[in-house]
Design a protein around this motif. Sequence first.
Motif, PDB file in Angstrom:
ATOM      1  N   TYR A  24     -63.776 -40.254 -40.185  1.00 57.62           N
ATOM      2  CA  TYR A  24     -64.342 -40.597 -39.818  1.00 57.62           C
ATOM      3  C   TYR A  24     -65.601 -38.783 -40.338  1.00 57.62           C
ATOM      4  O   TYR A  24     -66.707 -38.378 -40.890  1.00 57.62           O
ATOM      5  CB  TYR A  24     -65.261 -41.156 -38.833  1.00 57.62           C
ATOM      6  CG  TYR A  24     -67.057 -41.018 -38.340  1.00 57.62           C
ATOM      7  CD1 TYR A  24     -67.958 -41.816 -39.195  1.00 57.62           C
ATOM      8  CD2 TYR A  24     -67.360 -40.533 -37.512  1.00 57.62           C
ATOM      9  CE1 TYR A  24     -69.197 -41.602 -39.020  1.00 57.62           C
ATOM     10  CE2 TYR A  24     -69.096 -39.687 -37.549  1.00 57.62           C
ATOM     11  CZ  TYR A  24     -69.410 -41.091 -38.037  1.00 57.62           C
ATOM     12  OH  TYR A  24     -71.370 -41.525 -37.961  1.00 57.62           O
ATOM     13  N   ASP A  25     -64.692 -38.128 -39.636  1.00 56.15           N
ATOM     14  CA  ASP A  25     -65.741 -36.748 -39.062  1.00 56.15           C
ATOM     15  C   ASP A  25     -63.834 -35.468 -39.375  1.00 56.15           C
ATOM     16  O   ASP A  25     -64.061 -34.784 -38.775  1.00 56.15           O
ATOM     17  CB  ASP A  25     -66.524 -36.209 -38.096  1.00 56.15           C
ATOM     18  CG  ASP A  25     -66.756 -35.222 -37.490  1.00 56.15           C
ATOM     19  OD1 ASP A  25     -67.056 -34.535 -38.741  1.00 56.15           O
ATOM     20  OD2 ASP A  25     -67.381 -34.339 -37.124  1.00 56.15           O
ATOM     21  N   LYS A  26     -62.985 -35.764 -40.738  1.00 54.02           N
ATOM     22  CA  LYS A  26     -62.151 -35.204 -40.554  1.00 54.02           C
ATOM     23  C   LYS A  26     -62.088 -33.347 -39.987  1.00 54.02           C
ATOM     24  O   LYS A  26     -60.953 -32.825 -39.349  1.00 54.02           O
ATOM     25  CB  LYS A  26     -61.961 -35.038 -42.178  1.00 54.02           C
ATOM     26  CG  LYS A  26     -60.091 -35.095 -42.312  1.00 54.02           C
ATOM     27  CD  LYS A  26     -59.559 -35.885 -43.147  1.00 54.02           C
ATOM     28  CE  LYS A  26     -60.156 -34.914 -44.342  1.00 54.02           C
ATOM     29  NZ  LYS A  26     -59.662 -33.787 -46.047  1.00 54.02           N
ATOM     30  N   SER A  27     -63.433 -32.547 -40.740  1.00 55.27           N
ATOM     31  CA  SER A  27     -63.623 -31.358 -39.967  1.00 55.27           C
ATOM     32  C   SER A  27     -64.029 -30.976 -38.857  1.00 55.27           C
ATOM     33  O   SER A  27     -63.927 -29.725 -38.471  1.00 55.27           O
ATOM     34  CB  SER A  27     -64.194 -30.628 -41.472  1.00 55.27           C
ATOM     35  OG  SER A  27     -65.318 -31.422 -42.048  1.00 55.27           O
ATOM     36  N   GLY A  28     -64.242 -32.246 -38.634  1.00 50.33           N
ATOM     37  CA  GLY A  28     -65.088 -31.858 -37.328  1.00 50.33           C
ATOM     38  C   GLY A  28     -64.195 -31.088 -35.813  1.00 50.33           C
ATOM     39  O   GLY A  28     -62.955 -31.522 -35.897  1.00 50.33           O
ATOM     40  N   LYS A  29     -64.797 -30.731 -35.078  1.00 52.33           N
ATOM     41  CA  LYS A  29     -64.138 -30.683 -34.119  1.00 52.33           C
ATOM     42  C   LYS A  29     -63.219 -31.405 -32.856  1.00 52.33           C
ATOM     43  O   LYS A  29     -62.529 -30.961 -32.487  1.00 52.33           O
ATOM     44  CB  LYS A  29     -65.058 -29.655 -32.814  1.00 52.33           C
ATOM     45  CG  LYS A  29     -66.339 -30.450 -32.041  1.00 52.33           C
ATOM     46  CD  LYS A  29     -66.804 -29.538 -31.181  1.00 52.33           C
ATOM     47  CE  LYS A  29     -68.032 -30.267 -30.760  1.00 52.33           C
ATOM     48  NZ  LYS A  29     -69.173 -30.081 -29.638  1.00 52.33           N
TER      49      LYS A  29
END
Length: 268
Positions: free
Chosen positions: A234-239
């Motif tokens: 869903y948000d591969k580069s998120g924290k």
Amino acid sequence: MGKIIAIANQKGGVGKTTTTINLAASLAALDRKVLLIDADPQANASSGLRIDITQKNISIYECLIGEASLREAIDTTCVSGLDIVCSHIDLVGAELELLNTANRERILLHLIEEVKAEYDYVLIDCMPSLGMITINALAAADSVIIPTQPHYLSAKGLELLLRSVSMVKRQINPKLRIDGILMTMVMPRTNISKEITATVKSAYGQKIKVFDTEIPHSIRAVEATAEGKSIFAYDKSGKVAAAYEQFGKEVAEIGEKQRNQNRTDRLR
Ligand code: ATP
Ligand code: MG
């Protein structure tokens, strides 16, 4: 032989399922073969990996009541290297149905034995209670990971869980250990988060590892749940993805260390 890890806390909504799904995906990305067992009738891990449980006729429930083998219940997922045994709302009934079964605490243990050699890790997502199914998970597990939120009541609830873990260790599964406490949904800039993390560390840190990795609070995690995706999808580069990636490495490192230790012990 696979290492079996129960992700447990009788407190609801502390991030057990989110942790199980994303730890599983993180370990799979490290080329480990992983089996996720959904041991919660809410079946959030099953739907969290986009499995349509209404289309399924074999879940962990049929296995526990002796109508199917674990192998028959295993499905592949959209994550490469990650298989799943789904749950079903029927599992609620198993708590009662198992009461009259011989050796009722060890049913899951025996079920997992059949497939254990095919996986590096078997992760069990536990329900928020300490009933017979959770006891089965603790009886089958080599270790427990305890997700907890930095809230006063969550920290207080740890005591109850630790007591149950000790009880299972004493009476059913002497090899059970606690890999550690994982702080989830941490709001790093808030004082309460810092205070409670410090309280947990000073209350338990001597005896129990508090993982270096902390999972930050993020609306992205809630959205990923709603979409039925791992945080990596869903948000591969998120924290949150970065934190679970690091957590996977931490867990894999502990796993390798224990495996080497077991090997040395066997050679002695
Ligand atoms: P239960 O006890 O009901 O099984 P649980 O312990 O498995 O709950 P989750 O379902 O993983 O907890 O998470 C509870 C809620 O918190 C979900 O809506 C999830 O999306 C959200 N959540 C999980 N991790 C995070 C995070 N890092 N930041 C923000 N929200 C999160
Ligand atoms: Mg859950």
